[in-house]
Design a protein around this motif. Structure first.
Motif, short mmCIF file in Angstrom:
data_model
loop_
_atom_site.label_atom_id
_atom_site.label_comp_id
_atom_site.label_asym_id
_atom_site.label_seq_id
_atom_site.Cartn_x
_atom_site.Cartn_y
_atom_site.Cartn_z
N ILE A 98 13.60 -13.40 12.34
CA ILE A 98 12.86 -14.64 12.56
C ILE A 98 12.45 -15.26 11.24
O ILE A 98 12.59 -16.47 11.01
N ARG A 99 11.95 -14.43 10.32
CA ARG A 99 11.55 -14.94 9.00
C ARG A 99 12.74 -15.48 8.23
O ARG A 99 12.60 -16.41 7.42
N THR B 12 11.60 -4.14 16.94
CA THR B 12 10.86 -5.39 16.80
C THR B 12 10.66 -5.74 15.33
O THR B 12 10.54 -6.92 14.98
N GLU B 13 10.63 -4.74 14.47
CA GLU B 13 10.53 -5.00 13.03
C GLU B 13 11.75 -5.78 12.55
O GLU B 13 11.65 -6.70 11.73
N ALA C 78 8.52 -6.33 24.19
CA ALA C 78 7.85 -6.44 22.90
C ALA C 78 8.57 -7.48 22.03
O ALA C 78 7.93 -8.26 21.31
N ALA C 79 9.90 -7.49 22.08
CA ALA C 79 10.67 -8.48 21.31
C ALA C 79 10.42 -9.89 21.83
O ALA C 79 10.27 -10.83 21.04
N ASP D 284 7.70 -10.92 23.29
CA ASP D 284 6.33 -11.28 22.90
C ASP D 284 6.26 -11.73 21.44
O ASP D 284 5.40 -12.54 21.07
N VAL D 285 7.16 -11.22 20.60
CA VAL D 285 7.22 -11.63 19.20
C VAL D 285 7.94 -12.96 19.05
O VAL D 285 7.50 -13.85 18.32
N ALA D 286 9.06 -13.12 19.75
CA ALA D 286 9.95 -14.25 19.51
C ALA D 286 9.55 -15.53 20.24
O ALA D 286 9.62 -16.63 19.67
N MET E 235 13.44 -7.73 14.44
CA MET E 235 13.29 -9.07 15.00
C MET E 235 12.45 -9.95 14.08
O MET E 235 12.77 -11.11 13.83
N LEU E 236 11.38 -9.37 13.54
CA LEU E 236 10.52 -10.12 12.64
C LEU E 236 11.28 -10.54 11.38
O LEU E 236 11.13 -11.68 10.90
#
Length: 286
Positions: free
Chosen positions: A92-93, A85-86, A117-118, A120-122, A88-89
């Motif tokens: 996204i950034r 997920t890190e 989890a991905a 929920d972030v995206a 993924m962040l």
């Protein structure tokens, strides 16, 4: 125009075609892929793997985003085979409009947890998520990661996975491998299994490791519900085989002398994939 991955693949799913996802490793390749997609009026997914991004740097990503905004065809920028997920962040950034969390090598419940989890972030920031269930093979050390043994996607597990995670698309294992198949290996897709998976889930399905598979099988997979096909090795082989041929002339030194024939050779392969996936002309649907 730059769009998100969900919109890109939902249109493909509704209209029974597959969007090519071309893995890009340098700016010359990117320019050629944009050009051929625009020439064929085909929607385009530019895919970048973490290893590719480590090679090119994030500056290339920003250039691709700028090129996508002024493209005459819809373009999604896809983070391919993300592991955490890190990551993924970071994607996204950086401006990716689609991300993949590849938990396929993890146990089923762990894969669900990591993929959820991905999502929920995206999803809160409008980014689509691709998951993977089952394992893709690997043919050589140059290919992306894969498994020594293919574990085929189970249709019932696929349905449960999608319901539990909320992913927008699913990469399925039906017999492909990353990389170029050696001469002794006969690629063969489980098209019967693909048909069962599509009937069970309905959402856009993704095929990884499609290089070297027979055209007839790939074309049939599109008819049976594949909506995104990753193409990496085929275009890179065409590009670099031509480069080796060009560099036989040792007097050449300028990239603008060396690269154009390589880009042209790559475009021939990319154009063939666009036609095979029934994506030509489909940009008008967006």
């Amino acid at each position: 125009m730059l769009i998100d991955g969900k919109k890109m693949l939902d249109v493909a799913n509704e209209n029974n075609f597959a969007v090519p996802a071309f893995n890009i490793s340098d700016w010359a390749m990117a320019g050629g892929i944009f050009d051929i997609s625009e020439e064929r009026e085909a929607p385009l997914i530019v895919a970048i793997h973490p290893d590719e991004l480590a090679h090119t740097g994030q500056e290339l990503t920003r250039a691709i985003i700028e090129r996508a905004h002024r493209s005459s065809v819809p373009v999604a920028l896809h983070w391919d085979h993300g592991a955490t997920t890190e990551q993924m962040l970071t994607a996204i950034r950086t401006g990716f409009t689609s991300v993949m969390l590849d938990g396929s090598m993890s146990p089923f419940e762990e894969n669900i947890a990591r993929t959820k989890a991905a999502v929920d972030v995206a999803h809160p920031v409008g980014i689509s998520v691709e998951g993977e269930l089952g394992t893709i093979g690997k043919t050589d050390s140059e290919a992306e990661d894969g498994a020594a043994t293919i574990v085929y996607t189970d249709p019932a597990d696929a349905k449960a996975f999608i319901e539990a995670t909320g992913v927008d698309s699913l990469a399925v294992a039906i017999g492909t491998c990353h990389g170029i198949y050696p001469s002794w290996m006969k690629p063969e897709l489980r098209l019967d299994l693909l048909e069962q998976i599509k009937a069970a889930v309905g959402i856009p399905l993704v095929l990884h490791g499609g290089s070297n598979n027979p055209d007839a099988e790939i074309g049939q997979s599109v008819k049976l519900g594949i909506n995104k096909i990753n193409i990496s090795s085929d275009i890179k082989v065409a590009y670099h085989d031509k480069m080796r041929e060009v560099l036989a002339d040792t007097s050449l030194r300028e990239p603008n002398s060396i690269q154009p024939p390589c880009i042209a050779a790559m475009k021939v392969v990319a154009a063939h994939k666009i036609e095979l996936f029934d994506a030509a002309g489909k940009a008008t649907l967006y």
